[in-house]
Design a protein around this motif. Structure first.
Motif, mmCIF file in Angstrom:
data_model
loop_
_atom_site.group_PDB
_atom_site.id
_atom_site.type_symbol
_atom_site.label_atom_id
_atom_site.label_comp_id
_atom_site.label_asym_id
_atom_site.label_seq_id
_atom_site.Cartn_x
_atom_site.Cartn_y
_atom_site.Cartn_z
ATOM 1 N N LYS B 36 44.506 47.243 -17.768
ATOM 2 C CA LYS B 36 45.627 47.310 -18.703
ATOM 3 C C LYS B 36 45.191 48.067 -19.962
ATOM 4 O O LYS B 36 44.103 47.802 -20.497
ATOM 5 C CB LYS B 36 46.053 45.882 -19.089
ATOM 6 N N GLN B 37 46.031 49.007 -20.386
ATOM 7 C CA GLN B 37 45.771 49.697 -21.656
ATOM 8 C C GLN B 37 46.849 49.281 -22.634
ATOM 9 O O GLN B 37 48.038 49.575 -22.438
ATOM 10 C CB GLN B 37 45.777 51.217 -21.482
ATOM 11 N N ASP B 38 46.449 48.594 -23.693
ATOM 12 C CA ASP B 38 47.436 48.056 -24.625
ATOM 13 C C ASP B 38 47.787 49.077 -25.711
ATOM 14 O O ASP B 38 47.343 50.225 -25.670
ATOM 15 C CB ASP B 38 46.939 46.736 -25.226
ATOM 16 N N THR B 59 40.764 36.207 -17.434
ATOM 17 C CA THR B 59 41.603 35.374 -18.313
ATOM 18 C C THR B 59 42.986 35.977 -18.543
ATOM 19 O O THR B 59 43.442 36.152 -19.671
ATOM 20 C CB THR B 59 40.925 35.127 -19.684
ATOM 21 N N VAL B 60 43.602 36.332 -17.436
ATOM 22 C CA VAL B 60 44.946 36.886 -17.493
ATOM 23 C C VAL B 60 45.927 35.731 -17.294
ATOM 24 O O VAL B 60 45.664 34.836 -16.484
ATOM 25 C CB VAL B 60 45.112 37.952 -16.378
ATOM 26 N N PRO B 61 47.062 35.710 -18.037
ATOM 27 C CA PRO B 61 48.034 34.611 -17.846
ATOM 28 C C PRO B 61 48.454 34.468 -16.392
ATOM 29 O O PRO B 61 48.509 35.439 -15.635
ATOM 30 C CB PRO B 61 49.215 35.059 -18.726
ATOM 31 N N GLY B 84 55.037 41.253 -25.217
ATOM 32 C CA GLY B 84 53.627 41.620 -25.300
ATOM 33 C C GLY B 84 53.040 42.174 -24.010
ATOM 34 O O GLY B 84 51.901 42.651 -23.996
ATOM 35 N N ASP B 85 53.817 42.110 -22.934
ATOM 36 C CA ASP B 85 53.346 42.676 -21.665
ATOM 37 C C ASP B 85 53.529 44.189 -21.628
ATOM 38 O O ASP B 85 53.042 44.851 -20.701
ATOM 39 C CB ASP B 85 54.099 42.053 -20.480
ATOM 40 N N TRP B 108 53.843 52.837 -16.827
ATOM 41 C CA TRP B 108 54.219 52.509 -18.206
ATOM 42 C C TRP B 108 55.295 51.432 -18.173
ATOM 43 O O TRP B 108 56.431 51.677 -17.799
ATOM 44 C CB TRP B 108 54.766 53.764 -18.887
ATOM 45 N N LEU B 109 54.932 50.232 -18.583
ATOM 46 C CA LEU B 109 55.877 49.117 -18.595
ATOM 47 C C LEU B 109 56.337 48.865 -20.021
ATOM 48 O O LEU B 109 55.526 48.682 -20.928
ATOM 49 C CB LEU B 109 55.211 47.852 -18.033
ATOM 50 N N THR B 110 57.655 48.858 -20.206
ATOM 51 C CA THR B 110 58.230 48.534 -21.514
ATOM 52 C C THR B 110 59.151 47.343 -21.331
ATOM 53 O O THR B 110 60.088 47.390 -20.536
ATOM 54 C CB THR B 110 59.034 49.716 -22.087
ATOM 55 N N VAL B 111 58.892 46.288 -22.072
ATOM 56 C CA VAL B 111 59.720 45.083 -22.021
ATOM 57 C C VAL B 111 60.562 45.036 -23.287
ATOM 58 O O VAL B 111 60.029 45.110 -24.398
ATOM 59 C CB VAL B 111 58.860 43.814 -21.896
ATOM 60 N N VAL B 112 61.879 44.952 -23.102
ATOM 61 C CA VAL B 112 62.787 44.980 -24.265
ATOM 62 C C VAL B 112 63.540 43.659 -24.402
ATOM 63 O O VAL B 112 63.603 42.870 -23.475
ATOM 64 C CB VAL B 112 63.772 46.160 -24.162
#
Lengths: 114, 112
Positions: B36-38, B59-61, B84-85, B108-112
Motif C-alpha cells: 500500500k502506498q499512502d 497489522t492490517v485491519p 483512510g483506505d 488507485w482507490l478513492t473512498v468518498v
C-alpha cells in the motif's frame, strides 16, 4: 520508525551528468538492497540490486554502492538521460527469516534537464 | 504481455462499501504480495502469500482480507471501506528462492 531513509525528496541534474541518489538504513538485519524506478501512474520497476557481501554492483549506466559500516547505499546514473526522470525508491530486506519483506524509503524525485 | 496485472486501475467508491482488487501474475512465481502506498508516498507491505499460504500479515485491519485461489492469483477484498483506505494498492510477485520483487501498475482507490 523509518528503517530506510532517502533524505533528499528531489534532485535535479543536467543531461549527460552524473545523478547520485542516496539511501540510509538503520536495521542491521538488512542484507539485500534494491533500487526501483517509478513513473507516475505506474508500478515500481526493478532497476538494480546488491547483496551485503558486495560493495558495488554495476549494470550499464547504473551502479549501486554499498557501505555496510555506514549503513549507506547510493545509486549512480551516468550519463543521466531525460528518460531517467522518475521517482527512485531504495528498498531493503533481510535474506533469511524475512519472507522477502521489502522495506522502502520514501523516494527521491529525479529530474534530468536538457 | 503484462507480467503482474491488477484490476481495476482506478476505483472510486463510497464509505461503507465492500470492494475487491484482483491480481494475476504470469511469471510462474510462487510468492505474491500486496503493498500500500499512502498519501505520504510510503510504500508498505500488507500481505505476502507463498504457494497460497499466508506468510506475512502486517497489522492490517481485519476489514482487509487477501484471497489466493492459486499461485498465480492474489485478490484483495476490503470490507466497510473508510476514508483512510484511500491509497494506491500494488500487487507484486517473486520466486520464493529469488529476491527480486516485480510490481503491478497499481490500483488507485478513492473512498468518498
Amino acid at each position: 520508525d523509518q528503517q530506510v531513509k532517502q533524505n533528499s525528496p528531489s534532485l535535479s541534474v543536467q543531461e549527460g551528468r552524473i545523478s547520485i541518489l542516496n539511501c540510509d538504513y538503520t536495521n542491521s538485519m538488512f542484507d539485500y538492497f534494491l533500487w526501483y524506478k517509478k513513473y507516475p501512474a505506474e508500478g515500481p520497476t526493478f532497476l538494480i540490486s546488491i547483496s551485503s557481501i558486495k560493495d558495488k554492483n554495476e549494470d550499464g549506466r547504473f551502479t549501486v554502492f554499498l557501505n555496510k559500516s555506514a549503513k549507506h547505499l547510493s545509486l549512480h546514473i551516468v550519463p543521466s538521460q531525460p528518460g531517467d526522470s522518475a521517482v527512485y525508491f531504495c528498498a531493503a530486506m533481510p535474506l533469511t527469516g524475512g519472507g522477502n519483506k521489502l522495506t522502502f524509503g520514501t523516494g527521491t524525485q529525479l529530474k534530468v534537464e536538457l | 504481455d503484462t507480467a503482474v496485472s491488477q484490476t481495476p486501475k482506478y476505483l472510486v467508491t463510497q464509505m461503507g462499501n465492500d470492494k475487491s482488487i484482483k491480481c494475476e501474475q504470469n511469471l510462474g512465481h510462487d510468492t505474491m504480495y500486496w503493498y500500500k502506498q499512502d498519501s505520504k508516498k510510503f510504500l508498505k507491505i500488507m500481505f505476502s502469500y507463498n504457494n497460497k499460504e499466508l506468510i506475512i500479515n502486517e497489522t492490517v485491519p481485519n476489514r482487509f482480507s487477501p484471497k489466493s485461489p492459486d499461485k498465480a492469483h492474489l485478490n484483495l477484498h476490503i470490507n466497510s471501506l473508510e476514508l483512510g483506505d484511500s491509497a494506491v494498492y500494488f500487487c507484486a510477485s517473486s520466486r520464493s528462492t529469488g529476491n527480486t520483487i516485480y510490481f503491478g501498475e497499481g490500483s488507485w482507490l478513492t473512498v468518498v
